[in-house]
Design a protein around this motif. Structure first.
Motif, PDB file in Angstrom:
ATOM      1  N   ASP A   1     -28.199  -0.390 -75.430  1.00  0.00           N
ATOM      2  CA  ASP A   1     -28.301   0.903 -76.112  1.00  0.00           C
ATOM      3  C   ASP A   1     -28.297   0.726 -77.627  1.00  0.00           C
ATOM      4  OD1 ASP A   1     -28.143   3.792 -76.514  1.00  0.00           O
ATOM      5  OD2 ASP A   1     -26.038   3.442 -77.013  1.00  0.00           O
ATOM      6  N   ALA A   2     -27.407  -0.146 -78.126  1.00  0.00           N
ATOM      7  CA  ALA A   2     -27.315  -0.356 -79.571  1.00  0.00           C
ATOM      8  C   ALA A   2     -28.625  -0.901 -80.128  1.00  0.00           C
ATOM      9  CB  ALA A   2     -26.162  -1.313 -79.889  1.00  0.00           C
ATOM     10  N   LEU A   3     -29.231  -1.851 -79.410  1.00  0.00           N
ATOM     11  CA  LEU A   3     -30.482  -2.450 -79.896  1.00  0.00           C
ATOM     12  C   LEU A   3     -31.622  -1.442 -79.878  1.00  0.00           C
ATOM     13  CD1 LEU A   3     -32.008  -5.010 -80.767  1.00  0.00           C
ATOM     14  CD2 LEU A   3     -32.478  -5.427 -78.340  1.00  0.00           C
ATOM     15  N   TYR A   4     -31.837  -0.768 -78.733  1.00  0.00           N
ATOM     16  CA  TYR A   4     -32.969   0.145 -78.618  1.00  0.00           C
ATOM     17  C   TYR A   4     -32.779   1.393 -79.480  1.00  0.00           C
ATOM     18  CZ  TYR A   4     -34.102  -2.816 -74.594  1.00  0.00           C
ATOM     19  OH  TYR A   4     -34.397  -3.883 -73.785  1.00  0.00           O
ATOM     20  N   SER A   5     -31.543   1.856 -79.615  1.00  0.00           N
ATOM     21  CA  SER A   5     -31.279   3.019 -80.469  1.00  0.00           C
ATOM     22  C   SER A   5     -31.528   2.688 -81.940  1.00  0.00           C
ATOM     23  CB  SER A   5     -29.842   3.509 -80.269  1.00  0.00           C
ATOM     24  OG  SER A   5     -29.652   4.004 -78.961  1.00  0.00           O
ATOM     25  N   ASN A   6     -31.200   1.453 -82.334  1.00  0.00           N
ATOM     26  CA  ASN A   6     -31.469   1.023 -83.709  1.00  0.00           C
ATOM     27  C   ASN A   6     -32.959   1.011 -83.984  1.00  0.00           C
ATOM     28  OD1 ASN A   6     -32.193  -1.705 -85.416  1.00  0.00           O
ATOM     29  ND2 ASN A   6     -30.497  -0.569 -86.334  1.00  0.00           N
ATOM     30  N   TRP A   7     -33.730   0.476 -83.039  1.00  0.00           N
ATOM     31  CA  TRP A   7     -35.191   0.465 -83.212  1.00  0.00           C
ATOM     32  C   TRP A   7     -35.731   1.892 -83.295  1.00  0.00           C
ATOM     33  CZ3 TRP A   7     -36.494  -3.632 -78.873  1.00  0.00           C
ATOM     34  CH2 TRP A   7     -36.125  -4.899 -79.342  1.00  0.00           C
ATOM     35  N   ARG A   8     -35.222   2.763 -82.443  1.00  0.00           N
ATOM     36  CA  ARG A   8     -35.689   4.151 -82.445  1.00  0.00           C
ATOM     37  C   ARG A   8     -35.351   4.843 -83.771  1.00  0.00           C
ATOM     38  NH1 ARG A   8     -33.572   9.241 -80.516  1.00  0.00           N
ATOM     39  NH2 ARG A   8     -35.319  10.624 -79.984  1.00  0.00           N
ATOM     40  N   SER A   9     -34.158   4.596 -84.302  1.00  0.00           N
ATOM     41  CA  SER A   9     -33.759   5.196 -85.582  1.00  0.00           C
ATOM     42  C   SER A   9     -34.665   4.733 -86.712  1.00  0.00           C
ATOM     43  CB  SER A   9     -32.297   4.835 -85.900  1.00  0.00           C
ATOM     44  OG  SER A   9     -31.421   5.385 -84.944  1.00  0.00           O
ATOM     45  N   ARG A  10     -35.045   3.467 -86.674  1.00  0.00           N
ATOM     46  CA  ARG A  10     -35.934   2.943 -87.713  1.00  0.00           C
ATOM     47  C   ARG A  10     -37.311   3.596 -87.642  1.00  0.00           C
ATOM     48  NH1 ARG A  10     -35.102  -3.419 -86.802  1.00  0.00           N
ATOM     49  NH2 ARG A  10     -36.942  -3.556 -88.179  1.00  0.00           N
ATOM     50  N   LEU A  11     -37.786   3.868 -86.437  1.00  0.00           N
ATOM     51  CA  LEU A  11     -39.080   4.524 -86.287  1.00  0.00           C
ATOM     52  C   LEU A  11     -39.023   5.979 -86.735  1.00  0.00           C
ATOM     53  CD1 LEU A  11     -40.354   3.099 -82.878  1.00  0.00           C
ATOM     54  CD2 LEU A  11     -41.085   2.496 -85.185  1.00  0.00           C
ATOM     55  N   ILE A  12     -37.926   6.639 -86.419  1.00  0.00           N
ATOM     56  CA  ILE A  12     -37.766   8.033 -86.851  1.00  0.00           C
ATOM     57  C   ILE A  12     -37.721   8.113 -88.375  1.00  0.00           C
ATOM     58  CG2 ILE A  12     -36.163   9.988 -86.865  1.00  0.00           C
ATOM     59  CD1 ILE A  12     -35.425   9.231 -83.971  1.00  0.00           C
ATOM     60  N   GLU A  13     -37.034   7.154 -88.991  1.00  0.00           N
ATOM     61  CA  GLU A  13     -36.967   7.129 -90.457  1.00  0.00           C
ATOM     62  C   GLU A  13     -38.342   6.857 -91.064  1.00  0.00           C
ATOM     63  OE1 GLU A  13     -34.717   4.665 -94.055  1.00  0.00           O
ATOM     64  OE2 GLU A  13     -34.213   4.275 -91.957  1.00  0.00           O
ATOM     65  N   ALA A  14     -39.082   5.927 -90.458  1.00  0.00           N
ATOM     66  CA  ALA A  14     -40.427   5.621 -90.965  1.00  0.00           C
ATOM     67  C   ALA A  14     -41.337   6.837 -90.849  1.00  0.00           C
ATOM     68  CB  ALA A  14     -41.015   4.444 -90.185  1.00  0.00           C
ATOM     69  N   ARG A  15     -41.237   7.534 -89.725  1.00  0.00           N
ATOM     70  CA  ARG A  15     -42.046   8.737 -89.542  1.00  0.00           C
ATOM     71  C   ARG A  15     -41.670   9.800 -90.573  1.00  0.00           C
ATOM     72  NH1 ARG A  15     -41.301  12.901 -84.575  1.00  0.00           N
ATOM     73  NH2 ARG A  15     -42.902  14.420 -85.169  1.00  0.00           N
ATOM     74  N   ALA A  16     -40.368   9.946 -90.829  1.00  0.00           N
ATOM     75  CA  ALA A  16     -39.915  10.937 -91.798  1.00  0.00           C
ATOM     76  C   ALA A  16     -40.463  10.633 -93.197  1.00  0.00           C
ATOM     77  CB  ALA A  16     -38.387  10.983 -91.824  1.00  0.00           C
ATOM     78  N   LEU A  17     -40.515   9.354 -93.568  1.00  0.00           N
ATOM     79  CA  LEU A  17     -41.040   8.977 -94.877  1.00  0.00           C
ATOM     80  C   LEU A  17     -42.527   9.306 -94.993  1.00  0.00           C
ATOM     81  CD1 LEU A  17     -39.248   5.543 -95.410  1.00  0.00           C
ATOM     82  CD2 LEU A  17     -38.882   7.649 -96.710  1.00  0.00           C
ATOM     83  N   ILE A  18     -43.269   9.048 -93.924  1.00  0.00           N
ATOM     84  CA  ILE A  18     -44.700   9.363 -93.956  1.00  0.00           C
ATOM     85  C   ILE A  18     -44.917  10.870 -94.056  1.00  0.00           C
ATOM     86  CG2 ILE A  18     -46.788   9.394 -92.527  1.00  0.00           C
ATOM     87  CD1 ILE A  18     -46.146   6.604 -91.635  1.00  0.00           C
ATOM     88  N   GLU A  19     -44.140  11.641 -93.298  1.00  0.00           N
ATOM     89  CA  GLU A  19     -44.300  13.094 -93.338  1.00  0.00           C
ATOM     90  C   GLU A  19     -43.875  13.652 -94.691  1.00  0.00           C
ATOM     91  OE1 GLU A  19     -42.231  14.508 -89.907  1.00  0.00           O
ATOM     92  OE2 GLU A  19     -43.925  14.084 -88.566  1.00  0.00           O
ATOM     93  N   ALA A  20     -42.852  13.020 -95.291  1.00  0.00           N
ATOM     94  CA  ALA A  20     -42.459  13.443 -96.644  1.00  0.00           C
ATOM     95  C   ALA A  20     -43.574  13.148 -97.637  1.00  0.00           C
ATOM     96  CB  ALA A  20     -41.180  12.720 -97.056  1.00  0.00           C
TER      97      ALA A  20
END
Length: 435
Positions: free
Chosen positions: A154-173
């Protein structure tokens, strides 16, 4: 009809009769049931030896009792444990008394763990780890399950997911607020560098998927050869018991015979097969075809032949194989053989087992987090595919953000953050009753 709000109960220990039978009760009615059966007030997390009585005052048993309040139990609900004497009649009487309460029913398979997941006590990979821990047969399987049940996946996959959400947020910003002073100029290049790095990391993780399968399901060793080369004898010698019938008559083994071994803490599945030869016997031909199919699924193939005869050609160039010359008591050496063995004198058997163990350890890998189920592998591959699409040159930022959303969603499917309702019945139905 079963309801999620029902109070559930089940025997959570082993088969009876036994020294102790542990009954678990979970739900809003658990505290009331314990108070009524014992005639005493309930104290959280205090082990008490109490006399349990039915509604008419007849003694059911004298039991060690525990109560865990809501939010501080395995399921997240109020939970009671009754440590009873392990007799069948005792258990039946206590279960009947519990079942007499309204909105109370026997638990379904995996329902305690399912409630723990629903109430946020664990993620889906941890719940699957609990199932693996219960079914673990070897030390390696136990360690692997402990890591998953403890939340490392969970820790590994959740970390990867958080990084993708952050990357998406930066692009949308970048899309929505490009003119604002606090949003740097185009962040797309920086984000895509991060996406590429993460994609490479997940691809490397997927390359070890077979190691996870070996740890969970076992390393498959298939024994093949012509009739009467000693395949069944070797299987019995490696298993140290008579698993297969041994006979001088050719074609004795018509079907696959499997036996599981524990080699150095790793599960190894040995498969004896029908002798490979041309035959008009329909049943034997089916057995030979199954033998060839087993070779295609093997992690290691032991190709047997009698010492003093020509070494056979390798059956499948893609499957790792070793050549084993049998009946070594009749011949001292054999050119071309990887191992020279004699079942009657045990010559070479220990060396062959040791070589298999070394290969298993190498294939199973170390202590890193590994994909442990087909559904994990599926969603990880879909994640990588989405990230590759996001990296297409000159892709519109809106489409890039959408691909990052798809990738993050697939990681969320693994841990159970999103979209798992249809999956829950499949996952938890494989648990035992009482867990």
């Amino acid at each position: 009809m079963a309801h999620a709000s029902d109070t559930i109960y089940a025997l959570s220990s082993g088969a009876l009769p036994a020294g102790i039978a542990v009954v678990r009760i979970s739900g809003s009615n658990a505290e009331t049931i314990l108070a009524d059966l014992s005639g005493r007030s309930v104290e959280p997390r205090v082990a008490r030896l109490l006399t349990l009585k039915d509604p008419i005052g007849e003694t059911l048993d004298r039991a060690l009792t525990l109560f865990f309040p809501e939010g501080a139990s395995f399921t997240g609900e109020p939970v009671v444990e009754l440590h009873l004497h392990g007799g069948k009649a005792v258990l039946r009487a206590v279960l009947d008394a519990i079942g007499a309460y309204p909105r109370t029913r026997p638990a379904e398979a995996g329902e305690f763990t399912r409630r723990a997941f629903i109430n946020g006590r664990m993620d889906l990979t941890a719940a699957e780890g609990v199932a693996d821990l219960i079914s673990a047969e070897t030390e390696a399987q136990r360690r692997f399950a402990i890591r998953n049940a403890g939340g490392q996946q969970d820790a590994l996959y959740s970390n990867w997911r958080s990084r993708l959400i952050e990357a998406r947020a930066l692009i949308e910003a970048d899309l929505d607020f490009a003119d604002e002073a606090d949003v740097p100029g185009s962040v797309a290049d920086t984000v895509l560098d991060q996406v590429h790095a993460l994609s490479s990391t997940i691809e490397e993780h997927l390359r070890h998927a077979r190691s996870g399968e070996i740890l969970r399901d076992g390393f498959r060793v298939v024994i093949v050869g012509e009739p009467n080369v000693g395949k069944s004898s070797l299987l019995n010698a490696l298993a140290r018991r008579d698993v297969a019938i041994v006979s001088d008559e050719a074609g004795t083994t018509r079907d696959l015979i499997e036996v599981a071994l524990d080699l150095g803490g790793y599960k190894v599945v040995l498969t004896d097969t029908a002798g490979l030869r041309e035959t008009d016997n329909k049943v034997e031909r089916i057995g030979i075809e199954r033998a060839r199919e087993a070779v295609q699924q093997a992690d290691l193939v032991l190709q047997l032949y009698v010492a003093g005869t020509s070494r056979p050609e390798q059956l499948d160039g893609e499957r790792p194989s070793v050549f084993v010359a049998t009946k070594a008591d009749l011949l001292r050496n054999q050119a071309g053989a990887d191992f020279l063995i004699s079942v009657s004198s045990n010559q070479g058997i220990a060396e062959l087992l040791s070589a298999i163990q070394v290969r298993v350890q190498a294939e199973a890998g170390g202590s890193s987090v590994l994909p442990s189920r087909d559904r994990h592998i599926h969603h990880l591959r879909e994640t990588v595919d989405a990230l590759r699409r996001a990296e297409v040159p000159d892709l519109a930022l809106e489409l890039c953000a959408e691909e990052l959303r798809i990738a993050a969603d697939h990681l969320g499917h693994i841990t159970g953050v999103i979209g798992v309702d249809d999956l829950l019945d499949v996952v938890f139905s494989r648990f035992c009753i009482g867990k």
